[in-house]
Structure formats: structure tokens, C-alpha cells
Design a protein around this motif. Sequence first.
Motif, PDB file in Angstrom:
ATOM      1  N   SER A 100       0.843  -1.192   0.000  1.00 55.98           N
ATOM      2  CA  SER A 100       0.000   0.000   0.000  1.00 55.98           C
ATOM      3  C   SER A 100       0.875   1.238   0.000  1.00 55.98           C
ATOM      4  CB  SER A 100      -0.879   0.013   1.238  1.00 55.98           C
ATOM      5  OG  SER A 100      -1.883  -0.942   1.092  1.00 55.98           O
ATOM      6  N   ASN A 101       0.781   1.991  -1.069  1.00 51.91           N
ATOM      7  CA  ASN A 101       1.642   3.160  -1.204  1.00 51.91           C
ATOM      8  C   ASN A 101       1.029   4.359  -0.477  1.00 51.91           C
ATOM      9  OD1 ASN A 101       3.468   5.059  -1.984  1.00 51.91           O
ATOM     10  ND2 ASN A 101       2.709   5.201  -4.098  1.00 51.91           N
ATOM     11  N   PHE A 102       1.280   4.437   0.836  1.00 58.05           N
ATOM     12  CA  PHE A 102       0.684   5.514   1.617  1.00 58.05           C
ATOM     13  C   PHE A 102       1.246   6.888   1.244  1.00 58.05           C
ATOM     14  CE2 PHE A 102      -0.275   1.896   4.459  1.00 58.05           C
ATOM     15  CZ  PHE A 102      -1.650   2.033   4.425  1.00 58.05           C
ATOM     16  N   ALA A 103       2.367   6.916   0.535  1.00 57.95           N
ATOM     17  CA  ALA A 103       2.918   8.193   0.097  1.00 57.95           C
ATOM     18  C   ALA A 103       2.023   8.852  -0.954  1.00 57.95           C
ATOM     19  CB  ALA A 103       4.317   7.994  -0.470  1.00 57.95           C
ATOM     20  N   HIS A 104       1.130   8.076  -1.535  1.00 58.03           N
ATOM     21  CA  HIS A 104       0.242   8.589  -2.575  1.00 58.03           C
ATOM     22  C   HIS A 104      -0.572   9.784  -2.065  1.00 58.03           C
ATOM     23  CE1 HIS A 104      -1.547   8.111  -6.482  1.00 58.03           C
ATOM     24  NE2 HIS A 104      -2.764   7.928  -6.013  1.00 58.03           N
ATOM     25  N   GLY A 105      -0.979   9.734  -0.812  1.00 54.55           N
ATOM     26  CA  GLY A 105      -1.744  10.842  -0.222  1.00 54.55           C
ATOM     27  C   GLY A 105      -0.952  12.138  -0.233  1.00 54.55           C
ATOM     28  N   GLY A 106       0.329  12.045   0.070  1.00 51.76           N
ATOM     29  CA  GLY A 106       1.189  13.224   0.053  1.00 51.76           C
ATOM     30  C   GLY A 106       1.290  13.804  -1.346  1.00 51.76           C
ATOM     31  N   VAL A 107       1.324  12.920  -2.336  1.00 51.18           N
ATOM     32  CA  VAL A 107       1.419  13.369  -3.729  1.00 51.18           C
ATOM     33  C   VAL A 107       0.137  14.119  -4.123  1.00 51.18           C
ATOM     34  CG1 VAL A 107       1.657  12.609  -6.128  1.00 51.18           C
ATOM     35  CG2 VAL A 107       2.991  11.506  -4.331  1.00 51.18           C
TER      36      VAL A 107
ATOM     37  N   PRO B 283      15.644   1.284  -4.203  1.00 48.88           N
ATOM     38  CA  PRO B 283      16.710   0.647  -3.409  1.00 48.88           C
ATOM     39  C   PRO B 283      16.209  -0.585  -2.646  1.00 48.88           C
ATOM     40  CG  PRO B 283      16.672   3.022  -3.035  1.00 48.88           C
ATOM     41  CD  PRO B 283      15.438   2.693  -3.817  1.00 48.88           C
ATOM     42  N   LEU B 284      14.936  -0.541  -2.217  1.00 49.35           N
ATOM     43  CA  LEU B 284      14.384  -1.700  -1.507  1.00 49.35           C
ATOM     44  C   LEU B 284      14.222  -2.879  -2.456  1.00 49.35           C
ATOM     45  CD1 LEU B 284      11.587   0.015   0.631  1.00 49.35           C
ATOM     46  CD2 LEU B 284      13.832  -0.780   1.393  1.00 49.35           C
ATOM     47  N   ARG B 285      13.799  -2.557  -3.688  1.00 51.50           N
ATOM     48  CA  ARG B 285      13.585  -3.630  -4.655  1.00 51.50           C
ATOM     49  C   ARG B 285      14.909  -4.321  -4.984  1.00 51.50           C
ATOM     50  NH1 ARG B 285      11.066  -0.736  -7.992  1.00 51.50           N
ATOM     51  NH2 ARG B 285      12.485  -0.752  -9.733  1.00 51.50           N
ATOM     52  N   ARG B 286      15.936  -3.517  -5.106  1.00 54.09           N
ATOM     53  CA  ARG B 286      17.250  -4.101  -5.390  1.00 54.09           C
ATOM     54  C   ARG B 286      17.678  -5.080  -4.313  1.00 54.09           C
ATOM     55  NH1 ARG B 286      19.440  -1.749  -9.667  1.00 54.09           N
ATOM     56  NH2 ARG B 286      18.361   0.171 -10.207  1.00 54.09           N
ATOM     57  N   ARG B 287      17.241  -4.808  -3.083  1.00 56.64           N
ATOM     58  CA  ARG B 287      17.607  -5.699  -1.977  1.00 56.64           C
ATOM     59  C   ARG B 287      16.535  -6.740  -1.710  1.00 56.64           C
ATOM     60  NH1 ARG B 287      18.769  -1.603   2.293  1.00 56.64           N
ATOM     61  NH2 ARG B 287      19.043  -0.137   0.588  1.00 56.64           N
ATOM     62  N   GLN B 288      15.511  -6.780  -2.567  1.00 57.31           N
ATOM     63  CA  GLN B 288      14.416  -7.735  -2.414  1.00 57.31           C
ATOM     64  C   GLN B 288      13.824  -7.686  -1.014  1.00 57.31           C
ATOM     65  OE1 GLN B 288      16.168 -11.496  -3.673  1.00 57.31           O
ATOM     66  NE2 GLN B 288      15.709 -11.005  -5.781  1.00 57.31           N
ATOM     67  N   ALA B 289      13.593  -6.475  -0.519  1.00 57.41           N
ATOM     68  CA  ALA B 289      13.073  -6.299   0.834  1.00 57.41           C
ATOM     69  C   ALA B 289      11.612  -6.753   0.901  1.00 57.41           C
ATOM     70  CB  ALA B 289      13.178  -4.831   1.222  1.00 57.41           C
ATOM     71  N   PRO B 290      11.181  -7.241   2.070  1.00 58.02           N
ATOM     72  CA  PRO B 290       9.768  -7.629   2.226  1.00 58.02           C
ATOM     73  C   PRO B 290       8.854  -6.404   2.215  1.00 58.02           C
ATOM     74  CG  PRO B 290      10.956  -7.880   4.297  1.00 58.02           C
ATOM     75  CD  PRO B 290      11.973  -7.512   3.266  1.00 58.02           C
ATOM     76  N   SER B 291       7.547  -6.632   1.994  1.00 57.16           N
ATOM     77  CA  SER B 291       6.668  -5.487   1.732  1.00 57.16           C
ATOM     78  C   SER B 291       6.518  -4.574   2.940  1.00 57.16           C
ATOM     79  CB  SER B 291       5.309  -5.943   1.204  1.00 57.16           C
ATOM     80  OG  SER B 291       4.668  -6.760   2.146  1.00 57.16           O
ATOM     81  N   LEU B 292       6.754  -5.091   4.137  1.00 57.01           N
ATOM     82  CA  LEU B 292       6.699  -4.224   5.323  1.00 57.01           C
ATOM     83  C   LEU B 292       7.664  -3.042   5.191  1.00 57.01           C
ATOM     84  CD1 LEU B 292       5.551  -3.788   8.158  1.00 57.01           C
ATOM     85  CD2 LEU B 292       7.458  -5.131   9.053  1.00 57.01           C
ATOM     86  N   TYR B 293       8.829  -3.283   4.613  1.00 62.13           N
ATOM     87  CA  TYR B 293       9.816  -2.207   4.449  1.00 62.13           C
ATOM     88  C   TYR B 293       9.280  -1.112   3.536  1.00 62.13           C
ATOM     89  CZ  TYR B 293      13.502  -5.076   6.568  1.00 62.13           C
ATOM     90  OH  TYR B 293      14.265  -5.810   7.416  1.00 62.13           O
ATOM     91  N   TYR B 294       8.564  -1.526   2.500  1.00 60.28           N
ATOM     92  CA  TYR B 294       8.002  -0.550   1.572  1.00 60.28           C
ATOM     93  C   TYR B 294       6.968   0.313   2.281  1.00 60.28           C
ATOM     94  CZ  TYR B 294       9.912  -3.082  -2.462  1.00 60.28           C
ATOM     95  OH  TYR B 294      10.730  -3.664  -3.382  1.00 60.28           O
ATOM     96  N   ILE B 295       6.160  -0.334   3.127  1.00 53.92           N
ATOM     97  CA  ILE B 295       5.103   0.400   3.818  1.00 53.92           C
ATOM     98  C   ILE B 295       5.717   1.425   4.767  1.00 53.92           C
ATOM     99  CG2 ILE B 295       3.176   0.187   5.416  1.00 53.92           C
ATOM    100  CD1 ILE B 295       2.749  -2.598   4.206  1.00 53.92           C
ATOM    101  N   ILE B 296       6.757   0.995   5.483  1.00 52.01           N
ATOM    102  CA  ILE B 296       7.410   1.915   6.416  1.00 52.01           C
ATOM    103  C   ILE B 296       8.007   3.081   5.631  1.00 52.01           C
ATOM    104  CG2 ILE B 296       9.356   2.159   8.005  1.00 52.01           C
ATOM    105  CD1 ILE B 296       8.777  -0.807   8.821  1.00 52.01           C
ATOM    106  N   SER B 297       8.633   2.767   4.528  1.00 45.95           N
ATOM    107  CA  SER B 297       9.220   3.796   3.688  1.00 45.95           C
ATOM    108  C   SER B 297       8.137   4.756   3.177  1.00 45.95           C
ATOM    109  CB  SER B 297       9.933   3.108   2.531  1.00 45.95           C
ATOM    110  OG  SER B 297      10.661   4.013   1.781  1.00 45.95           O
ATOM    111  N   ALA B 298       7.006   4.194   2.766  1.00 48.18           N
ATOM    112  CA  ALA B 298       5.901   5.005   2.248  1.00 48.18           C
ATOM    113  C   ALA B 298       5.358   5.936   3.327  1.00 48.18           C
ATOM    114  CB  ALA B 298       4.781   4.097   1.731  1.00 48.18           C
ATOM    115  N   MET B 299       5.225   5.409   4.531  1.00 50.95           N
ATOM    116  CA  MET B 299       4.732   6.246   5.623  1.00 50.95           C
ATOM    117  C   MET B 299       5.717   7.365   5.925  1.00 50.95           C
ATOM    118  SD  MET B 299       3.111   3.452   8.178  1.00 50.95           S
ATOM    119  CE  MET B 299       1.461   2.838   7.886  1.00 50.95           C
TER     120      MET B 299
END
Lengths: 237, 292
Positions: free
Chosen positions: B35-42, B86-102
Motif C-alpha cells: 500500500s503506497n501511503f505516500a500517494h496521499g502526500g502526492v 533501493p528496496l527492490r534491489r535488496r528484495q526487501a519484504p513489503s513491510l519495508y516498503y510500507i514503512i518507507s511510504a509512511m
Amino acid sequence: MMLDIKNLHVHYGGIHALKGVDIQVEEGKIITIIGSNGAGKSTLLNALSGVIKCSEGTIEFLGQPLPRKPNRIVSAGISQVPEGRLIFVNLSVEENLRMGAFLRNDKAAIEEDFAKVYEIFPRLLERKDQIAGTLSGGEQQMLAMGRGLMSDPRLILLDEPSLGLAPMLVNTIFDVILDFKALGKTILLVEQNAYKALSIADYAYVLEQGKIVMEGDAPMVAKNPDIQQAYLGKRRT
Amino acid sequence: MEKFIQFLINGIAIGSIYALMTVGYSLVYSIMNFSNFAHGGVIMLGSYFGFFAITILKAPFWLAALIAMTGTTLLAVVIERLAYDPLRRRQAPSLYYIISAMGISIFLENIVLATLGADFRNYPPLFQTSGFYIGGISIGKLDVLILVVGTISLFGLMWLIEKTKIGLAIRATSFNLRAANLMGVNTEFVIFVVFGLGGLLAGLAGVMYGLRYTVWPQMGLITNKAFVAAVFGGLGSLPGAIVGAISLGIIEAMATGYISSNLRDLIAFVLLVTILVVRPSGIMGKATEDKA
Ligand SMILES: Nc1ncnc2c1ncn2[C@@H]1O[C@H](COP(=O)(O)OP(=O)(O)OP(=O)(O)O)[C@@H](O)[C@H]1O
Ligand SMILES: [Mg+2]
């Protein structure tokens, strides 16, 4: 040489999955790589397809350095039929095949390749409008192989095509590999079913824990006592 | 009856703004499974871009929308490069993306708070005064504009996804990224395009939302509604997202009209929870285990 791999290394974080692999593939031949679980077979094919990065080594394809990006590699003439098939389960059989031709624009030639695929796999023609996820395991493997042909590759990488199939179907799949060869395709075949693989291959490599431990003409490898014991289920006498 | 029709039209208008917000969110979800929570900021920044284009540059609506959309498209793409790539390059789990998005969402909000303050700002009234009367029903000009622009944009997007080569690449990537990659789909480029499209429509949504309501730094929170709509329609399904968003708009308009505007959001969230309980994959969703 069509494909020339020299000193290839791949790391997954701290895991050293390929430790300096040298492999050569001659045009028009079937080359097999046999090895047990975790030997690094899929890693090798994925490195060739560009979906994982190599940490060291060189790969030449048709005398040129292999491009890095997966789409460039497909355009250059290498396709992969991956382990576990990875078909698009919510697309129809025909749409799956069309995805195989994603990078091509030569409409007439694409239609010819459709005809070729349906000739090799009449079962796919009968089911061309069926949603791929509802195909049986064997049919899904046929679809994955047909899709691999649709990019009109010169080299096809096959990752354990017989995995999980009943013996009858295994024979069918190996016959198909010979059909591919008859079409002029070069084949790099990864298998755990060493007996069948060695019976159709021209040349074989044995991969163990990320290293090539033996290579030779397929019949020679099949006769080797160590190989017979380790991979062909025969006891030493 | 006339009231009902009026609420319905209001609902579809606001629903089409939600739809513009939701599709970007849903497209990213369908490909990257987070869930790309950064979308709201955009969206929020898009609304500010539009506001300043109109107040400072004295731009007409179409130019303000264009400026906002350019800004948000660039912003969305830059966020993808800096925060997710950068997260994708490291194959990070989706929780990392959510934290990053927040993190990004909080960052954007605070940048605006620090530079522009916490005030609510009202767009100059470009459209609302006069309306159309058909029978006993009055329809604001702004609602008509929103409906027309929203419908054209959403149909344009559907056309792109269903009928073009890049659309096919987007669909294939959403079904199976690895397989798409092996077929020669440039999935890096697909991800870039998806963020760009999401940003483009976010800018448009931001301007139209600002015109209809107001602009404020926390307005990114309304993407919670995009989230509700996406879950309602089925996360990852584009037609589902659109149907979900428009349904949400209608439910809200009805709740406001017949019950109370204070209960509007409560009703929306009760709906979300109910749907998750009754039908976890939404009305048209793809079945996945992890709805992060
Ligand atoms: N994405 C990954 N991350 C970390 N380690 C991995 C990853 N993929 C593979 N490995 C490890 O690399 C080694 C080689 O794996 P690989 O999948 O290439 O084996 P394989 O020969 O194809 O085995 P199998 O016959 O079971 O398919 C294994 O030890 C495996 O655990
Ligand atoms: Mg494997």
C-alpha cells in the motif's frame, strides 16, 4: 561457440551459489546440466536470463558479450522456460503464447510460430481459449514450453521440465525437446532426471554445490560409475 | 426523488475524484503488493500546485491542472527512484516498503506544514456559483466538470491498460513480475510508468478535490478513502478500484444527505471492515494473502 560462460560467480547475500562455472554450448546441440537440489542449476539459468546479477565472470553469446537486461537478452535470442512454469494463470492459453512473443513485431512470422507450437502441442490448440490456471500440470508445462518458443529464440533454457509429471508425460516432454532440436533450436537443459536427460543430450555437465565437477559427451557421463551411483540410482558393483 | 438524484450526482462526482486517487494506488498495489501511503502526500502537493497556479499565476483550470499533474508525476517517479527502488534491489519484504511510504508521507506533510503553515486554503471560486437546473434538480457546474474530466481520464486509463502494448506489459507484470521479466517485459520501465500514471491522476484529483472542498497539509489522509475504495473493489483490480471509489462516493453522499455529514466517514470505515470480514478479496479483487 554459441554460448561461452567463463568463471561465473553468483552470490545471494552471503550465500555463494555459483563458484566459478565454465560452460560452453555449441549451436544446434542439446547440452544438459545435471545436479541435485540446491546445486545452483536455476541460479545459472536465471543469471543467463539476466534476472539475477553475476558477481564475477563473463558470458558471451554469439561472439558478443551477453546484454545485461532481461528484455535485451530475450531480443538477443535466449528464452527461458522456468522451473515451476510461471505461466500467467489468469490469461488464456493463446494470450500466454502471445506474451511469449511480447518483443516481436513480425506479425506473419508470429502466426507461423503459433502454428508450429500448436503442431507440437495439439492439446494447446484444443484449449486455446481456456484460462491457463485451469490446465493440468502437464498441460501447463506444455504451455510454458510453447511460450518459450514464441520469442523465436536461438537458445532455449529449460529448467526441470519433467518436474512433477507422470512417467508418460515425462516421455512426451523429452520427445518435445527433440522436436525443438529438430526446429534448429539449441537447448540448455537442466534436470534432476539425469537418466532421461543424458539419454537425449549431446554433452553434459555435472554441477555440485555451485561447481562443475564433471563434463563430457552425454553417453560417457552416463557410463561413469560415480554418476551412476549418485544420479542414476545404480549401485557400484 | 429529486433529492435522491441530486445526491446521486454529487456522489458520482466525488466518487470519480476518489477513483482518480484510487487507481494510482491500486496500480502500484497490483504490481508491487504494498500500500503506497505516500500517494496521499502526492495528491496533497498536487492540490497545492493547483492552488498556487490559480492564485499566483492566475492560471485557468486546465493550465492549473496541467501544472499540478506535471508536478505530481515527477514527484511520484522521484519517490519511486529514491524510496522504493533501493528496496527492490535488496528484495526487501513489503513491510519495508510500507514503512518507507509512511516516512515519505510524513515528510511531505511536514515540509508543507513548515513552509506554508497549517491553514486551510480555499481555491478561488472558479465554477461553483451558477449551476444547471433540470426539472427540480440543480447540478453545480463544478460537478459537471468533475464528472466529464473524471470520466474521460478513467476511460483513457482503461483504454491504455486494455488496448496498448504498455498496458499489456502492466497487466502481465501485475500477474507475475518474474514471468513478465522472462518474456522480455522491461518490468523496471513498467514500474516507472505505473508510478508516473498514478502521479498524473493524483495531480488531477488533487486539483479537483481542492476546487470542490479545500486544501490543507493533512489532506493526504483522504487517501484512506482511496484505500477503502481499493479494498472495496478488490485490491489490485483496476475496474474494481473504479467501481469501489464511485460506490464510496455515492454512499457518502447519501449518508451526508439523509443522515448526517458527521457520520459520513464513520459509515465509510464501517463499510471497509464489513467487506473485509464478508469478502476479503473485495468485489473484483485478485486473491492474495497479504493485504499490507
Ligand atoms: N533468492 C535466493 N536467496 C537466497 N538464496 C538463494 C536464492 N535462490 C537460491 N538460493 C540458494 O542458492 C543455492 C542454489 O539454488 P538453486 O535454486 O540454483 O538450486 P537448484 O540447483 O536449481 O535446485 P533445485 O533442483 O532444487 O531447483 C541454494 O543453496 C539456494 O538455497
Ligand atoms: Mg532449480
